[in-house]
Every structure is written in C-alpha cells, then in structure tokens.
Scaffold this active site. Structure first.
Site, short mmCIF file in Angstrom:
data_model
loop_
_atom_site.label_atom_id
_atom_site.label_comp_id
_atom_site.label_asym_id
_atom_site.label_seq_id
_atom_site.Cartn_x
_atom_site.Cartn_y
_atom_site.Cartn_z
N SER A 1 -11.73 2.17 4.56
CA SER A 1 -11.39 1.60 5.86
C SER A 1 -12.63 1.66 6.73
CB SER A 1 -10.26 2.40 6.52
OG SER A 1 -10.12 2.06 7.88
N TYR B 1 -6.45 10.45 9.70
CA TYR B 1 -6.62 9.30 8.82
C TYR B 1 -8.10 9.04 8.54
CZ TYR B 1 -6.50 4.42 7.28
OH TYR B 1 -6.67 3.26 6.57
#
Length: 263
Positions: free
Chosen positions: A145, A158
């Site tokens: 990501s 995250y």
C-alpha cells in the site's frame, strides 16, 4: 542467473484473499491469460462462488485458510499443489484494515492486523519459495500500500504492516536477484472494495479518491509480465514518497483535515 519472466499462460497462480476484491479481479486476469488459479480465503461459500464464475474446476481450485495461522497456510498450499501442481506465481493479496488512534486502539487489534497482513504474507512466501528455488523459476507479488511508504494519522497499525511488507519485499528481491525468481511490490492508494466496510470505518477522506480494483489487478499482471520491482497505483504516489524521503517530516506540516480528520 537473473529472474526470467514467468508467463501467465500455462502457469499455476496462487492468490491469497482470492475470493473477492483485488484478489478476485487478479484471478479473472490470470484465467483470461491461460493460467490455472488457486484461491485461498476464509469463507468456503465465497471461494466456491468465485471459482464457479471463473470457470470451475477446469481453471482452478480453492481451499479455506486463515493466512494468520501458519499451519492452515501450510495445509492450504499443500492441497492446492496436489490439485494444480507447484505454483509458478504467488500473489500475496490477503489483508485487513485497522483504523484508529494508537492511544485508543486495543493491542489485540494491532496484533491481528500484523498477523494477517505481514505474517500471512511471510507464511505464504515460505510455502512456495523452496520449490521455486529448486526449479529456478517463479514470481512472487506482494500487495502492499502507499500506506507502507508514508503513513497517515489514524493508520498506524495498518501502515506498520505495510511498511513491514515493503522492507521484506525489498530484501527478498535482493536475495533472489540471481536465483531465477522474480519479486514485485504493488503500492495502491485507497481501493474501492469492501475493505473499508470490513474494518468498521468507512473511507471519509475527500482526497485522494478511491480507485477501482481493476487498476490494481492490471498492475499485478504488469509487474509479472515486465518483472517490475515496484508499481505505484496511481503512479503519481511515487513522487509523494520521494518527497517524504528527501524531506523527512514534511507530512507533519499537512493539516489533519487533508486526511479527513476533524479534531
């Protein structure tokens, strides 16, 4: 020897988190290019539906596993190899989110997201890597990501998992440089899937806008086709990472409202 490009046609591609979202669309592209697919996810009904829509047992096989549990991952890959043969391509796509401030987030939530996103990727990679090295052929794609390149407030847990994937992938690529096995890293921005609903906190930011899973799937295919080390989706995210690396702390000057955070 340097990594040779692995064609999708005639290959076996295993995709974690393959029943829906990005993984499901990657599976569509893989089958369209002549690959057989092995799909791993936690829910049998979703896996069966995905495989049926892809073409049934003629194009692949499925198995249930929680990637956070090492023994389940080992068993899943053994089952898929029995059904399809040794994997030529691995797409580590399974992942979950965890939104919230560090001060208020329970440590168990932080542990869970690390187990799924990072250790799940490690377990899957370790399951296929020995065979790829013996054959001198293969390609591993890790879906990370942009959150693994620069963090945003409320995303500490995250982002930590995605930073870990970035570091692992970079080191693995260096280790396998002459082993015949390709390694790729995909860094998408927010993607328009059920990801945010599942984490219990919808995407509230006005910018950047969510992108379709199709764009990320095409990036995965391109990474394998061209043996690319890293692909940002959209590509302009690379510039943001360069700026942050060149000027550490620059994002601290950005108002929290840009990230959709209201004090």
């Amino acid at each position: 020897m340097a990594a040779s490009k692995v064609p999708w046609h005639g290959s076996v591609a295993v995709i974690t988190g393959g029943s829906k979202g990005i993984g499901r669309v990657v599976a569509e592209h893989a089958v369209a290019r002549g690959a057989r697919v092995g799909l791993i996810a936690r829910h049998r009904d979703e896996l069966d539906q995905a495989l049926d829509e892809l073409g049934g047992s003629e194009v692949g096989a499925v198995t249930v596993a929680d990637v956070a549990v090492r023994d389940e991952v080992i068993t899943a890959f053994a089952e898929l190899q029995d059904a399809l043969g040794p994997p030529d391509i691995l797409v580590n796509n399974a992942g979950i989110g965890a939104a919230g401030a560090v001060a208020t987030m329970h440590v168990s939530a932080i542990e869970r997201v690390m187990q799924v996103n990072y250790l799940g990727m490690v377990y899957a990679t370790k399951s296929v890597l020995p065979g790829m090295l013996r054959r001198g052929r293969g390609h591993i794609v890790n879906v990370a990501s942009v959150g693994g390149r620069f963090a945003a407030p409320g995303e500490a847990a995250y982002s930590a998992t995605k930073f870990a994937i970035v570091g692992f992938t970079q080191a693995l690529a260096l280790e396998l440089h002459l082993a015949g096995v390709g390694v790729s890293l995909i860094d998408p921005g927010p993607v328009d899937t059920g990801f945010f609903d599942t984490r219990g906190d919808d995407y509230q930011r006005r910018w950047p806008r969510k992108i379709p899973a199709e764009r990320v799937a095409r990036a995965v295919v391109e990474a394998v086709d061209r043996d690319r080390l890293e692909v940002f989706v959209p590509s302009w995210y690379r510039a943001v990472g360069v700026v942050q690396a060149a000027v550490p702390g620059v994002l601290r000057a950005v108002p929290p409202s840009v990230f959709g955070i209201v004090p």
